[in-house]
Design a protein around this motif. Structure first.
Motif, PDB file in Angstrom:
ATOM      1  N   ARG A  74      19.219  -3.859   5.089  1.00 15.45           N
ATOM      2  CA  ARG A  74      17.999  -4.413   5.043  1.00 15.45           C
ATOM      3  C   ARG A  74      16.625  -4.128   5.220  1.00 15.45           C
ATOM      4  N   SER A  75      16.763  -2.791   4.931  1.00 12.94           N
ATOM      5  CA  SER A  75      15.307  -1.843   5.130  1.00 12.94           C
ATOM      6  C   SER A  75      15.036  -2.101   3.955  1.00 12.94           C
ATOM      7  N   LYS A  76      15.333  -2.075   2.562  1.00 14.07           N
ATOM      8  CA  LYS A  76      14.884  -2.497   1.051  1.00 14.07           C
ATOM      9  C   LYS A  76      14.403  -4.501   1.651  1.00 14.07           C
ATOM     10  N   ILE A  77      14.584  -5.087   2.288  1.00 13.56           N
ATOM     11  CA  ILE A  77      14.503  -7.041   2.265  1.00 13.56           C
ATOM     12  C   ILE A  77      13.148  -6.444   3.182  1.00 13.56           C
ATOM     13  N   ILE A  78      13.835  -5.757   4.347  1.00 17.00           N
ATOM     14  CA  ILE A  78      11.877  -5.499   5.257  1.00 17.00           C
ATOM     15  C   ILE A  78      10.953  -5.865   4.412  1.00 17.00           C
ATOM     16  N   ALA A  79      11.122  -4.434   3.491  1.00 19.58           N
ATOM     17  CA  ALA A  79       9.667  -3.899   3.299  1.00 19.58           C
ATOM     18  C   ALA A  79       8.962  -4.184   1.898  1.00 19.58           C
ATOM     19  N   TYR A  80       9.954  -5.388   1.242  1.00 23.70           N
ATOM     20  CA  TYR A  80       9.804  -6.691   0.391  1.00 23.70           C
ATOM     21  C   TYR A  80       8.869  -7.497   0.716  1.00 23.70           C
ATOM     22  N   PHE A  81       9.414  -8.412   1.945  1.00 20.94           N
ATOM     23  CA  PHE A  81       8.741  -8.754   3.024  1.00 20.94           C
ATOM     24  C   PHE A  81       7.344  -8.585   3.769  1.00 20.94           C
ATOM     25  N   ASN A  82       7.839  -7.323   4.089  1.00 24.91           N
ATOM     26  CA  ASN A  82       6.248  -6.705   4.458  1.00 24.91           C
ATOM     27  C   ASN A  82       5.403  -6.435   3.609  1.00 24.91           C
ATOM     28  N   SER A  83       5.904  -6.663   2.261  1.00 28.59           N
ATOM     29  CA  SER A  83       5.076  -5.728   1.029  1.00 28.59           C
ATOM     30  C   SER A  83       4.439  -7.508   1.006  1.00 28.59           C
ATOM     31  N   SER A  84       5.522  -8.949   0.979  1.00 27.90           N
ATOM     32  CA  SER A  84       4.864  -9.626   0.096  1.00 27.90           C
ATOM     33  C   SER A  84       4.025 -10.597   0.925  1.00 27.90           C
ATOM     34  N   ASP A  85       3.832 -10.158   3.036  1.00 28.48           N
ATOM     35  CA  ASP A  85       2.785 -10.879   3.684  1.00 28.48           C
ATOM     36  C   ASP A  85       2.019  -9.913   3.066  1.00 28.48           C
ATOM     37  N   GLU A  86       1.398  -9.091   2.748  1.00 26.70           N
ATOM     38  CA  GLU A  86       0.937  -7.677   2.435  1.00 26.70           C
ATOM     39  C   GLU A  86      -0.282  -8.749   1.719  1.00 26.70           C
ATOM     40  N   GLU A  87      -0.133  -8.704   0.118  1.00 22.21           N
ATOM     41  CA  GLU A  87      -0.549 -10.318  -1.012  1.00 22.21           C
ATOM     42  C   GLU A  87      -1.429 -11.362  -0.123  1.00 22.21           C
ATOM     43  N   ASP A  88      -0.487 -12.121   0.419  1.00 25.05           N
ATOM     44  CA  ASP A  88      -1.698 -13.322   0.972  1.00 25.05           C
ATOM     45  C   ASP A  88      -2.374 -13.687   1.545  1.00 25.05           C
TER      46      ASP A  88
END
Length: 75
Positions: free
Chosen positions: A61-75
Motif C-alpha cells: 500500500r505504501s508503494k502504491i500511495i507513493a506512486y499515485f502521489n508522485s503521479s499527481d505531482e507531475e500533472d
C-alpha cells in the motif's frame, strides 16, 4: 557501514520472502498513468487494481500511495 556479506544476506532474505499483493484503489475518471509503471495495473470503472511484490500488505500500500502521489505531482 554494513559488511557486504550482511547486505547480500539481507537482499537474498528479502527476495525469498516477497509476496504478491493485489490492491484496489479508486482513481478519477479518465486517469491514466504517466510514463513507466513499476507494477501491473488495470484500470476499470474508476478503480485501479494494482499487483506488486512486497514483504507485507502495508508495504505494498505504501508503494502504491507513493506512486499515485508522485503521479499527481507531475500533472
Amino acid at each position: 557501514m554494513p559488511h557486504p556479506a550482511d547486505l547480500t544476506r539481507q537482499v537474498i532474505d528479502r527476495m525469498m520472502n516477497l509476496q504478491e499483493f493485489t490492491i484496489t484503489v479508486p482513481v478519477e475518471d479518465g486517469w491514466l498513468p504517466n510514463g513507466q509503471v513499476p507494477f501491473d495495473i488495470k484500470i476499470k470503472n474508476g478503480f485501479a487494481t494494482v499487483t506488486l511484490p512486497a514483504l507485507t500488505e502495508d508495504e505494498a500500500r505504501s508503494k502504491i500511495i507513493a506512486y499515485f502521489n508522485s503521479s499527481d505531482e507531475e500533472d
